[in-house]
Write an enzyme that holds these catalytic residues in place. Sequence first.
Site, PDB file in Angstrom:
ATOM      1  N   ARG A   1       0.824  -1.207   0.000  1.00 40.63           N
ATOM      2  CA  ARG A   1       0.000   0.000   0.000  1.00 40.63           C
ATOM      3  C   ARG A   1       0.858   1.256   0.000  1.00 40.63           C
ATOM      4  NH1 ARG A   1      -5.440  -0.847  -0.777  1.00 40.63           N
ATOM      5  NH2 ARG A   1      -5.561   1.312  -0.100  1.00 40.63           N
ATOM      6  N   MET A   2       0.363   2.269  -0.671  1.00 41.27           N
ATOM      7  CA  MET A   2       1.073   3.540  -0.689  1.00 41.27           C
ATOM      8  C   MET A   2       0.363   4.563   0.184  1.00 41.27           C
ATOM      9  SD  MET A   2       2.525   3.697  -4.497  1.00 41.27           S
ATOM     10  CE  MET A   2       4.042   4.485  -4.014  1.00 41.27           C
ATOM     11  N   ASP A   3      -0.740   4.127   0.802  1.00 41.23           N
ATOM     12  CA  ASP A   3      -1.461   5.048   1.690  1.00 41.23           C
ATOM     13  C   ASP A   3      -1.284   4.584   3.134  1.00 41.23           C
ATOM     14  OD1 ASP A   3      -2.911   2.738   1.666  1.00 41.23           O
ATOM     15  OD2 ASP A   3      -4.688   3.598   0.716  1.00 41.23           O
ATOM     16  N   ASP A   4      -2.068   5.133   4.024  1.00 38.04           N
ATOM     17  CA  ASP A   4      -1.897   4.777   5.428  1.00 38.04           C
ATOM     18  C   ASP A   4      -2.748   3.585   5.819  1.00 38.04           C
ATOM     19  OD1 ASP A   4       0.019   6.695   5.929  1.00 38.04           O
ATOM     20  OD2 ASP A   4      -1.506   8.244   6.030  1.00 38.04           O
TER      21      ASP A   4
END
Length: 673
Positions: free
Chosen positions: A537-540
């Site tokens: 994932r590149m988000d939180d």
Amino acid sequence: MGDFNQNIDVSEIYEPPKELSANAHVKSMAEYEAMYKASIEDPESFWGEMAKEFYWQTPFEKVGPEFNFDRTKGPVSVKWFLGGKTNLSYNCLDRIIQQGHGSRVAIYHECNDVEDQHASFTYDDLLKKVCRLANALKAEGVKKGDRVSIYLPMVVELPAAMLACARIGAVHSVVFGGFSSESLAGRILDAQSSMVITADGVMRGAKPVQLKAITDKACEITQKDGFQVRRVICVGRLKGTSFEPQTKYDWVEGRDVWYKELVQSQSETCDCEWMDSEDPLFMLYTSGSTGKPKGVLHTTGGYMLGSFATTKYTFDYHPEDVYFCTADCGWITGHSYVTYGPMLNAATQVLFEGVPTFPEVDRFWKVCEKYKVSIFYTAPTAIRSLMKSGDQPVTRNDLSSLRLLGTVGEPINPEAWRWYHRVVGGSRCAIADTYWQTETGSHLITPLVGAMTCKPGSASLPFFGVETAILDENGKELSGECSGRLVLKRPVPSMMRTVHGDHQRFEETYFSQFNGYYFTGDGCKRDKDGFYWLTGRMDDVINVSGHRIGTAEVESALVAHAKVAEAAVVGFPHEVKGEGIWCCVTLNEGEAYDDSLKAELKKQVREVIGAFAAPDEIHWAPGLPKTRSGKIMRRVLRKLALPDYDTQDLGDTSTLADPAVVDVLTETAQRYE
Ligand code: 6R9
């Protein structure tokens, strides 16, 4: 986790097993390429033809898709099979029976306890079960469009309840049985479901899970918000068994009713509600990078086709197969690859109530041997944890029936892939590493194992109709060998249509970063052969044992504790879980930083979210590393959370409001080891 699979070998190749290939639905790369091309160039004919498999009460006028991914041109929308009317329950049951498969086993129920009575249900049995419940729900006043929350263990009543809702047009919202009462309450409230279907309890391994008591508490919580759950339908799972004394719950007169009593006087036939292709089928809550979980909404026609087609092609499903997916119906995998996809294919499957390590670490393999499972689908985290017990628990069972293995939920590390291939698959089975999301409803990137070579750690190539792109941080499409953000350029049929009750959130979450594209939130590399390697994932959002958890959710659970001032949460690489949960907590003035409080905070997260979200590590901090504008600098925390972090390599910390905070954190982190 951008550096996952850093040491991948893109040239390690496994050819499709010859026998599998010879009988596969798609036998060669040339065939895959031709079908893929047709699906992209002429979706109307490609999907239109495939959708003829189903019963449409009113045929669709247009396949579509009619869609808009460009926010400057109006609201984001996705529509497939316009004008068509159908019903999922009809297509999963009545249609299969009409094809002459009524006496075929749909579900073998493998109970938690080996000694228990393991019932099996044919398609005929299941239809009756579904109709009785559907009639009961109707008699209770449930109408098309109403939401019904389902909080059940893996018993046959779970898929049956989903299908009963689908039959009468009610929108099901299944909540995984590992969620806490607060999480359940939040989901009941958001969906405004006045009806909850649960069970008295269930044994998970040697541990009782108090589903009814948790439901009772959830109902109390919703009441505080002024929302009354009208009916709680309770499946008597432990009632009358030797485990009954282990369940404790109250009985609310007028609200609670036993499932058995409710359905017994109902008819075994029930007419379907004919649903428009774009009528809602279900919602399922999933975590994102901000705020509370969102209700991902799926509709009827496109989802039916997506779950059907991927089950057929990815698992190369044939009528003689016995299929076993270990996912719980509380997650999307259990929706698409336990309830809907297999039944749309008239499959015979195992529904497993237990856990992989009970009574022993070879339970999965025992089940495979017992039912002669040929297709087995599980998560990398399960493979990694079972791998630790060595080969013997696997090899002491006869797994010769297996021909195809699947994985889902997170990137699989090549080491686990090889073990799965060699030990579980006897070096004979193909492995489908299936990449997809709650939002996409069905597989996006996956090998079609009869046609493609496999590379350990790569999900291979896009499924039919999936038009991907990899973007750089400015939204420019990259070509050839590259690394960036994975997006979709057009909708797959089974894609979500909105976030329940919040279309703006849908647009902002998935379409605001790169206008014109659906952003998956995942990082991805493409190698010289065009194979995709998902990097995380590149988000939180962190992925703990294949469960998606928003760091913001854990933070808000921690902050809800009276002694906590602030909290920041990041993921760190974990040998078995894929990612672990690392928390950094600041207490209110005057509070004592001690180990008992750490235990209390872990308990707090269990209670607010569920046991699977409990922090692995909690670190005390006098303050969080923040920029001068007050934003938490997560990249610094992510580095600190690495087991072998280098204090010299924390990146640029010059914009921190108080650089001294990092020094203190480094110290406390070291002290912890
Ligand atoms: C089906 C499911 C979705 C997220 C997704 C990605 C990760 C799932 C994967 C994978 C690499 C795979 N993910 N499968 N990453 N390889 N084969 O898991 O849905 O719970 O919504 O999670 O899981 O990060 O974005 P969901």
